[in-house]
Scaffold this motif. Structure first.
Motif, PDB file in Angstrom:
ATOM      1  N   ARG A  50      31.126  38.358  59.732  1.00  0.00           N
ATOM      2  CA  ARG A  50      31.641  39.615  59.166  1.00  0.00           C
ATOM      3  C   ARG A  50      32.765  39.352  58.168  1.00  0.00           C
ATOM      4  NH1 ARG A  50      31.619  44.528  63.486  1.00  0.00           N
ATOM      5  NH2 ARG A  50      29.414  44.362  63.952  1.00  0.00           N
ATOM      6  N   LEU A  51      33.656  38.433  58.504  1.00  0.00           N
ATOM      7  CA  LEU A  51      34.747  38.116  57.566  1.00  0.00           C
ATOM      8  C   LEU A  51      34.190  37.547  56.269  1.00  0.00           C
ATOM      9  CD1 LEU A  51      37.443  36.621  59.971  1.00  0.00           C
ATOM     10  CD2 LEU A  51      37.592  38.767  58.683  1.00  0.00           C
ATOM     11  N   MET A  52      33.199  36.657  56.380  1.00  0.00           N
ATOM     12  CA  MET A  52      32.590  36.068  55.178  1.00  0.00           C
ATOM     13  C   MET A  52      31.904  37.148  54.344  1.00  0.00           C
ATOM     14  SD  MET A  52      32.957  32.741  55.012  1.00  0.00           S
ATOM     15  CE  MET A  52      33.126  31.292  56.012  1.00  0.00           C
ATOM     16  N   VAL A  53      31.177  38.050  55.008  1.00  0.00           N
ATOM     17  CA  VAL A  53      30.491  39.122  54.281  1.00  0.00           C
ATOM     18  C   VAL A  53      31.514  40.022  53.595  1.00  0.00           C
ATOM     19  CG1 VAL A  53      29.080  41.206  54.541  1.00  0.00           C
ATOM     20  CG2 VAL A  53      28.387  39.087  55.667  1.00  0.00           C
ATOM     21  N   MET A  54      32.553  40.405  54.310  1.00  0.00           N
ATOM     22  CA  MET A  54      33.576  41.269  53.717  1.00  0.00           C
ATOM     23  C   MET A  54      34.263  40.572  52.547  1.00  0.00           C
ATOM     24  SD  MET A  54      35.132  42.892  57.215  1.00  0.00           S
ATOM     25  CE  MET A  54      36.464  43.768  56.429  1.00  0.00           C
ATOM     26  N   ALA A  55      34.587  39.294  52.722  1.00  0.00           N
ATOM     27  CA  ALA A  55      35.225  38.545  51.639  1.00  0.00           C
ATOM     28  C   ALA A  55      34.289  38.446  50.442  1.00  0.00           C
ATOM     29  CB  ALA A  55      35.634  37.160  52.124  1.00  0.00           C
ATOM     30  N   GLY A  56      33.016  38.149  50.710  1.00  0.00           N
ATOM     31  CA  GLY A  56      32.037  38.052  49.624  1.00  0.00           C
ATOM     32  C   GLY A  56      31.870  39.359  48.883  1.00  0.00           C
ATOM     33  N   ILE A  57      31.807  40.460  49.633  1.00  0.00           N
ATOM     34  CA  ILE A  57      31.648  41.773  49.008  1.00  0.00           C
ATOM     35  C   ILE A  57      32.863  42.106  48.143  1.00  0.00           C
ATOM     36  CG2 ILE A  57      31.559  44.272  49.491  1.00  0.00           C
ATOM     37  CD1 ILE A  57      28.882  42.939  49.934  1.00  0.00           C
ATOM     38  N   THR A  58      34.067  41.854  48.641  1.00  0.00           N
ATOM     39  CA  THR A  58      35.261  42.185  47.854  1.00  0.00           C
ATOM     40  C   THR A  58      35.347  41.313  46.602  1.00  0.00           C
ATOM     41  OG1 THR A  58      36.696  40.727  49.155  1.00  0.00           O
ATOM     42  CG2 THR A  58      36.585  43.037  49.829  1.00  0.00           C
ATOM     43  N   LEU A  59      34.971  40.044  46.719  1.00  0.00           N
ATOM     44  CA  LEU A  59      34.979  39.169  45.542  1.00  0.00           C
ATOM     45  C   LEU A  59      33.938  39.627  44.525  1.00  0.00           C
ATOM     46  CD1 LEU A  59      35.478  35.716  47.278  1.00  0.00           C
ATOM     47  CD2 LEU A  59      37.082  36.828  45.729  1.00  0.00           C
ATOM     48  N   LEU A  60      32.751  39.995  45.000  1.00  0.00           N
ATOM     49  CA  LEU A  60      31.712  40.476  44.088  1.00  0.00           C
ATOM     50  C   LEU A  60      32.108  41.799  43.448  1.00  0.00           C
ATOM     51  CD1 LEU A  60      28.520  39.501  46.083  1.00  0.00           C
ATOM     52  CD2 LEU A  60      29.298  38.542  43.906  1.00  0.00           C
ATOM     53  N   ASP A  61      32.796  42.647  44.201  1.00  0.00           N
ATOM     54  CA  ASP A  61      33.280  43.911  43.652  1.00  0.00           C
ATOM     55  C   ASP A  61      34.260  43.649  42.505  1.00  0.00           C
ATOM     56  OD1 ASP A  61      33.584  46.809  43.618  1.00  0.00           O
ATOM     57  OD2 ASP A  61      35.565  46.458  44.507  1.00  0.00           O
ATOM     58  N   GLU A  62      35.172  42.716  42.711  1.00  0.00           N
ATOM     59  CA  GLU A  62      36.121  42.357  41.647  1.00  0.00           C
ATOM     60  C   GLU A  62      35.390  41.778  40.443  1.00  0.00           C
ATOM     61  OE1 GLU A  62      39.086  39.761  43.280  1.00  0.00           O
ATOM     62  OE2 GLU A  62      39.745  41.250  44.741  1.00  0.00           O
ATOM     63  N   LEU A  63      34.395  40.939  40.701  1.00  0.00           N
ATOM     64  CA  LEU A  63      33.622  40.341  39.614  1.00  0.00           C
ATOM     65  C   LEU A  63      32.874  41.414  38.830  1.00  0.00           C
ATOM     66  CD1 LEU A  63      32.610  37.800  38.166  1.00  0.00           C
ATOM     67  CD2 LEU A  63      30.793  37.657  39.877  1.00  0.00           C
ATOM     68  N   GLU A  64      32.317  42.385  39.529  1.00  0.00           N
ATOM     69  CA  GLU A  64      31.613  43.478  38.860  1.00  0.00           C
ATOM     70  C   GLU A  64      32.567  44.291  37.987  1.00  0.00           C
ATOM     71  OE1 GLU A  64      29.426  47.195  40.629  1.00  0.00           O
ATOM     72  OE2 GLU A  64      28.166  45.402  40.824  1.00  0.00           O
ATOM     73  N   ASP A  65      33.772  44.566  38.498  1.00  0.00           N
ATOM     74  CA  ASP A  65      34.775  45.278  37.703  1.00  0.00           C
ATOM     75  C   ASP A  65      35.128  44.496  36.445  1.00  0.00           C
ATOM     76  OD1 ASP A  65      34.874  47.380  39.493  1.00  0.00           O
ATOM     77  OD2 ASP A  65      36.741  46.714  40.454  1.00  0.00           O
ATOM     78  N   ILE A  66      35.315  43.200  36.600  1.00  0.00           N
ATOM     79  CA  ILE A  66      35.648  42.351  35.458  1.00  0.00           C
ATOM     80  C   ILE A  66      34.513  42.383  34.445  1.00  0.00           C
ATOM     81  CG2 ILE A  66      35.959  39.948  34.727  1.00  0.00           C
ATOM     82  CD1 ILE A  66      37.541  39.561  37.400  1.00  0.00           C
ATOM     83  N   ASN A  67      33.274  42.264  34.926  1.00  0.00           N
ATOM     84  CA  ASN A  67      32.124  42.297  34.014  1.00  0.00           C
ATOM     85  C   ASN A  67      32.026  43.630  33.295  1.00  0.00           C
ATOM     86  OD1 ASN A  67      31.279  39.679  34.511  1.00  0.00           O
ATOM     87  ND2 ASN A  67      29.865  40.270  36.131  1.00  0.00           N
ATOM     88  N   SER A  68      32.299  44.728  34.006  1.00  0.00           N
ATOM     89  CA  SER A  68      32.269  46.050  33.378  1.00  0.00           C
ATOM     90  C   SER A  68      33.335  46.148  32.289  1.00  0.00           C
ATOM     91  CB  SER A  68      32.499  47.144  34.412  1.00  0.00           C
ATOM     92  OG  SER A  68      31.424  47.210  35.308  1.00  0.00           O
ATOM     93  N   ASN A  69      34.523  45.630  32.576  1.00  0.00           N
ATOM     94  CA  ASN A  69      35.601  45.649  31.577  1.00  0.00           C
ATOM     95  C   ASN A  69      35.231  44.808  30.367  1.00  0.00           C
ATOM     96  OD1 ASN A  69      37.228  47.343  33.092  1.00  0.00           O
ATOM     97  ND2 ASN A  69      38.349  45.672  34.052  1.00  0.00           N
ATOM     98  N   VAL A  70      34.630  43.658  30.605  1.00  0.00           N
ATOM     99  CA  VAL A  70      34.220  42.790  29.494  1.00  0.00           C
ATOM    100  C   VAL A  70      33.152  43.496  28.668  1.00  0.00           C
ATOM    101  CG1 VAL A  70      33.009  40.642  28.921  1.00  0.00           C
ATOM    102  CG2 VAL A  70      34.876  40.603  30.569  1.00  0.00           C
ATOM    103  N   ASP A  71      32.174  44.111  29.352  1.00  0.00           N
ATOM    104  CA  ASP A  71      31.127  44.837  28.627  1.00  0.00           C
ATOM    105  C   ASP A  71      31.721  45.956  27.781  1.00  0.00           C
ATOM    106  OD1 ASP A  71      29.181  43.212  29.737  1.00  0.00           O
ATOM    107  OD2 ASP A  71      28.575  44.659  31.284  1.00  0.00           O
TER     108      ASP A  71
END
Length: 122
Positions: A50-71
Protein backbone atom coordinates in the motif's frame (compact mmCIF):
# COMPACT_ATOMS: atom_id res chain seq x y z
CA UNK A 1 24.68 -5.57 -16.63
CA UNK A 2 24.86 -3.43 -13.50
CA UNK A 3 23.32 -4.32 -10.16
CA UNK A 4 22.37 -2.14 -7.23
CA UNK A 5 20.80 -2.67 -3.84
CA UNK A 6 18.02 -0.28 -2.93
CA UNK A 7 16.78 0.30 0.59
CA UNK A 8 13.10 1.23 0.53
CA UNK A 9 11.09 1.44 3.74
CA UNK A 10 13.75 -0.53 5.60
CA UNK A 11 13.84 -3.39 3.10
CA UNK A 12 16.58 -4.20 0.63
CA UNK A 13 15.72 -4.73 -3.02
CA UNK A 14 18.28 -5.99 -5.52
CA UNK A 15 17.82 -4.42 -8.92
CA UNK A 16 19.49 -4.89 -12.28
CA UNK A 17 20.17 -2.05 -14.66
CA UNK A 18 22.20 -1.16 -17.72
CA UNK A 19 25.88 -0.55 -17.11
CA UNK A 20 26.45 3.08 -16.17
CA UNK A 21 22.88 3.55 -14.90
CA UNK A 22 23.65 2.47 -11.33
CA UNK A 23 23.91 5.97 -9.85
CA UNK A 24 20.66 7.04 -11.48
CA UNK A 25 18.82 3.97 -10.20
CA UNK A 26 20.18 4.55 -6.69
CA UNK A 27 19.04 8.19 -6.85
CA UNK A 28 15.57 7.17 -8.04
CA UNK A 29 15.37 4.50 -5.36
CA UNK A 30 16.23 7.13 -2.74
CA UNK A 31 13.44 9.38 -4.04
CA UNK A 32 10.99 6.48 -3.81
CA UNK A 33 12.21 5.67 -0.29
CA UNK A 34 11.75 9.32 0.69
CA UNK A 35 8.19 9.29 -0.65
CA UNK A 36 7.37 5.95 1.02
CA UNK A 37 8.72 7.30 4.31
CA UNK A 38 6.57 10.41 3.91
CA UNK A 39 3.51 8.22 3.35
CA UNK A 40 4.43 6.01 6.33
CA UNK A 41 4.76 9.09 8.54
CA UNK A 42 1.35 10.34 7.42
CA UNK A 43 -0.58 7.06 7.48
CA UNK A 44 1.55 4.72 9.59
CA UNK A 45 3.00 1.41 8.52
CA UNK A 46 -0.02 0.20 6.55
CA UNK A 47 1.94 -2.36 4.56
CA UNK A 48 4.73 -2.18 2.02
CA UNK A 49 2.47 -2.73 -0.96
CA UNK A 50 0.00 0.00 0.00
CA UNK A 51 2.81 2.43 0.81
CA UNK A 52 4.50 1.67 -2.52
CA UNK A 53 1.22 2.11 -4.41
CA UNK A 54 0.46 5.39 -2.64
CA UNK A 55 3.99 6.65 -3.23
CA UNK A 56 3.83 5.62 -6.88
CA UNK A 57 0.46 7.29 -7.38
CA UNK A 58 1.60 10.56 -5.79
CA UNK A 59 4.80 10.59 -7.86
CA UNK A 60 2.84 9.89 -11.05
CA UNK A 61 0.35 12.62 -10.12
CA UNK A 62 3.22 15.11 -9.79
CA UNK A 63 4.68 13.91 -13.09
CA UNK A 64 1.32 14.36 -14.81
CA UNK A 65 1.04 17.91 -13.44
CA UNK A 66 4.54 18.69 -14.69
CA UNK A 67 3.72 17.26 -18.12
CA UNK A 68 0.51 19.30 -18.27
CA UNK A 69 2.45 22.46 -17.40
CA UNK A 70 5.07 21.69 -20.03
CA UNK A 71 2.36 21.04 -22.62
CA UNK A 72 0.68 24.35 -21.75
CA UNK A 73 3.99 26.20 -22.02
CA UNK A 74 4.73 24.53 -25.37
CA UNK A 75 1.27 25.49 -26.65
CA UNK A 76 1.76 29.07 -25.49
CA UNK A 77 5.21 29.36 -27.06
CA UNK A 78 3.98 27.73 -30.28
CA UNK A 79 1.19 30.30 -30.49
CA UNK A 80 3.65 33.13 -29.90
CA UNK A 81 6.01 31.80 -32.57
CA UNK A 82 3.16 31.42 -35.06
CA UNK A 83 2.08 35.01 -34.39
CA UNK A 84 5.64 36.28 -34.80
CA UNK A 85 5.97 34.23 -37.99
CA UNK A 86 2.77 35.74 -39.40
CA UNK A 87 3.99 39.24 -38.55
CA UNK A 88 7.35 38.58 -40.19
CA UNK A 89 5.72 37.21 -43.34
CA UNK A 90 3.45 40.27 -43.50
CA UNK A 91 6.43 42.59 -43.07
CA UNK A 92 8.44 40.66 -45.65
CA UNK A 93 5.54 40.83 -48.13
CA UNK A 94 5.27 44.60 -47.65
CA UNK A 95 9.01 45.04 -48.11
CA UNK A 96 8.95 42.85 -51.21
CA UNK A 97 6.04 44.86 -52.66
CA UNK A 98 7.86 48.14 -52.00
CA UNK A 99 11.03 46.76 -53.60
CA UNK A 100 9.16 45.58 -56.69
CA UNK A 101 7.43 48.96 -57.01
CA UNK A 102 10.75 50.79 -56.64
CA UNK A 103 12.36 48.58 -59.31
CA UNK A 104 9.42 49.10 -61.67
CA UNK A 105 9.61 52.85 -61.14
CA UNK A 106 13.35 52.82 -61.76
CA UNK A 107 12.85 50.73 -64.92
CA UNK A 108 10.23 53.20 -66.22
CA UNK A 109 12.58 56.13 -65.58
CA UNK A 110 15.40 54.34 -67.38
CA UNK A 111 13.12 53.57 -70.34
CA UNK A 112 12.06 57.25 -70.55
CA UNK A 113 15.70 58.33 -70.35
CA UNK A 114 16.67 55.88 -73.09
CA UNK A 115 13.77 57.14 -75.22
CA UNK A 116 14.88 60.75 -74.75
CA UNK A 117 18.45 59.88 -75.57
CA UNK A 118 17.33 57.95 -78.64
CA UNK A 119 15.35 60.95 -79.87
CA UNK A 120 18.49 63.04 -79.74
CA UNK A 121 20.47 60.59 -81.94
CA UNK A 122 20.89 61.50 -85.61
Amino acid sequence: MGKVSLNINGRKYGMGCEDGEEERLIRLGQKLDDRVNLMANQFGQIGDIRLMVMAGITLLDELEDINSNVDAQVDLKTGQLRSENTQLITSLTRTETKSVNALESAAEKIERLVARLSEGDP
